[in-house]
Motif scaffolding. Structure first.
Motif, PDB file in Angstrom:
ATOM      1  N   MET A 141      62.942   6.358  21.421  1.00 38.76           N
ATOM      2  CA  MET A 141      61.993   6.035  20.350  1.00 38.76           C
ATOM      3  C   MET A 141      60.772   6.953  20.412  1.00 38.76           C
ATOM      4  O   MET A 141      60.312   7.447  19.376  1.00 38.76           O
ATOM      5  N   ALA A 142      60.249   7.207  21.608  1.00 39.82           N
ATOM      6  CA  ALA A 142      59.070   8.074  21.741  1.00 39.82           C
ATOM      7  C   ALA A 142      59.378   9.485  21.254  1.00 39.82           C
ATOM      8  O   ALA A 142      58.579  10.085  20.513  1.00 39.82           O
ATOM      9  N   LYS A 143      60.524  10.026  21.629  1.00 37.87           N
ATOM     10  CA  LYS A 143      60.880  11.388  21.220  1.00 37.87           C
ATOM     11  C   LYS A 143      61.112  11.481  19.719  1.00 37.87           C
ATOM     12  O   LYS A 143      60.714  12.471  19.087  1.00 37.87           O
ATOM     13  N   ALA A 144      61.743  10.473  19.138  1.00 35.08           N
ATOM     14  CA  ALA A 144      61.957  10.474  17.684  1.00 35.08           C
ATOM     15  C   ALA A 144      60.616  10.427  16.945  1.00 35.08           C
ATOM     16  O   ALA A 144      60.399  11.164  15.974  1.00 35.08           O
ATOM     17  N   ILE A 145      59.720   9.584  17.419  1.00 32.14           N
ATOM     18  CA  ILE A 145      58.403   9.472  16.779  1.00 32.14           C
ATOM     19  C   ILE A 145      57.622  10.773  16.948  1.00 32.14           C
ATOM     20  O   ILE A 145      57.000  11.257  15.994  1.00 32.14           O
ATOM     21  N   MET A 146      57.678  11.353  18.132  1.00 29.57           N
ATOM     22  CA  MET A 146      56.951  12.604  18.373  1.00 29.57           C
ATOM     23  C   MET A 146      57.468  13.721  17.454  1.00 29.57           C
ATOM     24  O   MET A 146      56.692  14.522  16.946  1.00 29.57           O
ATOM     25  N   ARG A 147      58.755  13.743  17.196  1.00 27.31           N
ATOM     26  CA  ARG A 147      59.350  14.757  16.318  1.00 27.31           C
ATOM     27  C   ARG A 147      59.026  14.485  14.844  1.00 27.31           C
ATOM     28  O   ARG A 147      58.745  15.398  14.081  1.00 27.31           O
ATOM     29  N   GLU A 148      59.071  13.213  14.438  1.00 31.75           N
ATOM     30  CA  GLU A 148      58.923  12.873  13.025  1.00 31.75           C
ATOM     31  C   GLU A 148      57.477  12.704  12.554  1.00 31.75           C
ATOM     32  O   GLU A 148      57.167  12.981  11.407  1.00 31.75           O
ATOM     33  N   ALA A 149      56.590  12.235  13.429  1.00 30.35           N
ATOM     34  CA  ALA A 149      55.203  11.941  13.018  1.00 30.35           C
ATOM     35  C   ALA A 149      54.518  13.126  12.336  1.00 30.35           C
ATOM     36  O   ALA A 149      53.869  12.927  11.297  1.00 30.35           O
ATOM     37  N   PRO A 150      54.647  14.350  12.842  1.00 29.38           N
ATOM     38  CA  PRO A 150      53.972  15.465  12.172  1.00 29.38           C
ATOM     39  C   PRO A 150      54.490  15.764  10.762  1.00 29.38           C
ATOM     40  O   PRO A 150      53.816  16.427   9.981  1.00 29.38           O
ATOM     41  N   LYS A 151      55.675  15.259  10.425  1.00 29.84           N
ATOM     42  CA  LYS A 151      56.284  15.518   9.110  1.00 29.84           C
ATOM     43  C   LYS A 151      55.936  14.442   8.084  1.00 29.84           C
ATOM     44  O   LYS A 151      56.251  14.590   6.906  1.00 29.84           O
ATOM     45  N   LEU A 152      55.327  13.345   8.515  1.00 30.38           N
ATOM     46  CA  LEU A 152      55.061  12.227   7.612  1.00 30.38           C
ATOM     47  C   LEU A 152      53.888  12.537   6.693  1.00 30.38           C
ATOM     48  O   LEU A 152      52.913  13.147   7.107  1.00 30.38           O
ATOM     49  N   SER A 153      54.003  12.086   5.440  1.00 31.08           N
ATOM     50  CA  SER A 153      52.903  12.322   4.509  1.00 31.08           C
ATOM     51  C   SER A 153      52.137  11.048   4.175  1.00 31.08           C
ATOM     52  O   SER A 153      50.917  11.038   4.234  1.00 31.08           O
ATOM     53  N   SER A 154      52.826   9.963   3.869  1.00 30.98           N
ATOM     54  CA  SER A 154      52.107   8.727   3.526  1.00 30.98           C
ATOM     55  C   SER A 154      51.901   7.817   4.736  1.00 30.98           C
ATOM     56  O   SER A 154      50.875   7.149   4.845  1.00 30.98           O
ATOM     57  N   VAL A 155      52.870   7.780   5.651  1.00 32.11           N
ATOM     58  CA  VAL A 155      52.757   6.904   6.820  1.00 32.11           C
ATOM     59  C   VAL A 155      51.672   7.444   7.747  1.00 32.11           C
ATOM     60  O   VAL A 155      51.728   8.589   8.181  1.00 32.11           O
ATOM     61  N   LYS A 156      50.692   6.593   8.037  1.00 34.24           N
ATOM     62  CA  LYS A 156      49.580   6.985   8.907  1.00 34.24           C
ATOM     63  C   LYS A 156      49.475   6.108  10.153  1.00 34.24           C
ATOM     64  O   LYS A 156      48.719   6.425  11.057  1.00 34.24           O
ATOM     65  N   ARG A 157      50.225   4.993  10.189  1.00 35.66           N
ATOM     66  CA  ARG A 157      50.134   4.069  11.329  1.00 35.66           C
ATOM     67  C   ARG A 157      51.536   3.588  11.690  1.00 35.66           C
ATOM     68  O   ARG A 157      52.237   3.007  10.852  1.00 35.66           O
ATOM     69  N   ILE A 158      51.918   3.841  12.942  1.00 33.91           N
ATOM     70  CA  ILE A 158      53.202   3.399  13.472  1.00 33.91           C
ATOM     71  C   ILE A 158      52.897   2.462  14.637  1.00 33.91           C
ATOM     72  O   ILE A 158      52.258   2.864  15.608  1.00 33.91           O
ATOM     73  N   VAL A 159      53.323   1.217  14.520  1.00 32.64           N
ATOM     74  CA  VAL A 159      53.085   0.226  15.558  1.00 32.64           C
ATOM     75  C   VAL A 159      54.395  -0.050  16.280  1.00 32.64           C
ATOM     76  O   VAL A 159      55.419  -0.291  15.647  1.00 32.64           O
ATOM     77  N   ILE A 160      54.351   0.001  17.602  1.00 28.55           N
ATOM     78  CA  ILE A 160      55.485  -0.435  18.412  1.00 28.55           C
ATOM     79  C   ILE A 160      55.048  -1.771  18.996  1.00 28.55           C
ATOM     80  O   ILE A 160      54.128  -1.836  19.808  1.00 28.55           O
ATOM     81  N   CYS A 161      55.692  -2.839  18.538  1.00 34.00           N
ATOM     82  CA  CYS A 161      55.288  -4.196  18.909  1.00 34.00           C
ATOM     83  C   CYS A 161      56.304  -4.764  19.890  1.00 34.00           C
ATOM     84  O   CYS A 161      57.463  -4.990  19.533  1.00 34.00           O
ATOM     85  N   LEU A 162      55.868  -4.965  21.122  1.00 37.75           N
ATOM     86  CA  LEU A 162      56.724  -5.465  22.187  1.00 37.75           C
ATOM     87  C   LEU A 162      56.418  -6.933  22.443  1.00 37.75           C
ATOM     88  O   LEU A 162      55.256  -7.319  22.506  1.00 37.75           O
ATOM     89  N   TYR A 163      57.458  -7.721  22.594  1.00 36.70           N
ATOM     90  CA  TYR A 163      57.306  -9.172  22.652  1.00 36.70           C
ATOM     91  C   TYR A 163      56.867  -9.703  24.009  1.00 36.70           C
ATOM     92  O   TYR A 163      56.202 -10.718  24.081  1.00 36.70           O
TER      93      TYR A 163
END
Length: 185
Positions: A141-163
């Motif tokens: 998940m961390a690697k996917a987010i690190m790769r994809e986050a710089p390409k996002l245009s509208s998404v500005k907040r990604i929350v990883i919610c652990l129970y």
């Protein structure tokens, strides 16, 4: 809470809590291919959000067929504070390649961006009844987010919610290692 900020303004937050109470535009559901939401995160989403989420999910499967591993489906969010539920089908460890988790995260982020959403919350996909270890899921998940986050245009907040504490502690350690260059708090 632990926070990471990318140069394009995308913020990634790790929090411990209940994903069904968050006010993000989309909540990601750790779903199965038939979108039957009986237990785990899926069951909690339907209990809090309402049976209409399950009904919409069944209608989606009737129209499009089962969601492949790594694929997604989108429904309304019922009574949740979110606008949408993005149902991401993660791998069953020991059955499917765990790398399919990358597809589930990537497809969720891209769909949120396509829908012009600003925020999205993820659970620890595939770590419950699908049996994947927290450590492995967190790295993917961390690697996917690190790769994809710089390409996002509208998404500005990604929350990883652990129970629970165990999940939070493992994800926190892994994200601090993998996203160390972006740590803000």
């Amino acid at each position: 809470m632990t926070e990471f900020r990318f140069p394009n303004g995308v913020v990634v937050e790790l929090i411990k809590g209940d994903i069904t109470t968050l006010g993000t535009d989309a909540v990601v559901n750790a779903a199965n291919s038939y979108l039957e939401h009986g237990g785990g995160v899926a069951g909690a989403i339907v209990r809090r959000g309402g049976w209409e989420i399950q009904e919409e999910s069944r209608e989606w499967v009737r129209r499009h067929g089962p969601v492949p591993v790594g694929g997604i489906a989108v429904t309304g969010a019922g009574r949740l504070r979110a606008k949408y539920v993005i149902h991401a089908v993660g791998p069953r460890c020991g059955v499917d390649p765990i790398e399919k988790l990358d597809d589930a995260v990537t497809n969720s982020l891209r769909k949120a961006d396509e829908l012009n959403l600003v925020s999205i919350a993820f659970p620890a996909i595939s770590t419950g009844i699908f049996g994947c270890p927290y450590e492995d899921a967190a790295v993917i998940m961390a690697k996917a987010i690190m790769r994809e986050a710089p390409k996002l245009s509208s998404v500005k907040r990604i929350v990883i919610c652990l129970y629970d504490d165990e999940a939070f502690n493992v994800f926190n350690r892994v994200f601090n290692r993998e996203l160390k260059d972006f740590r803000t708090s």
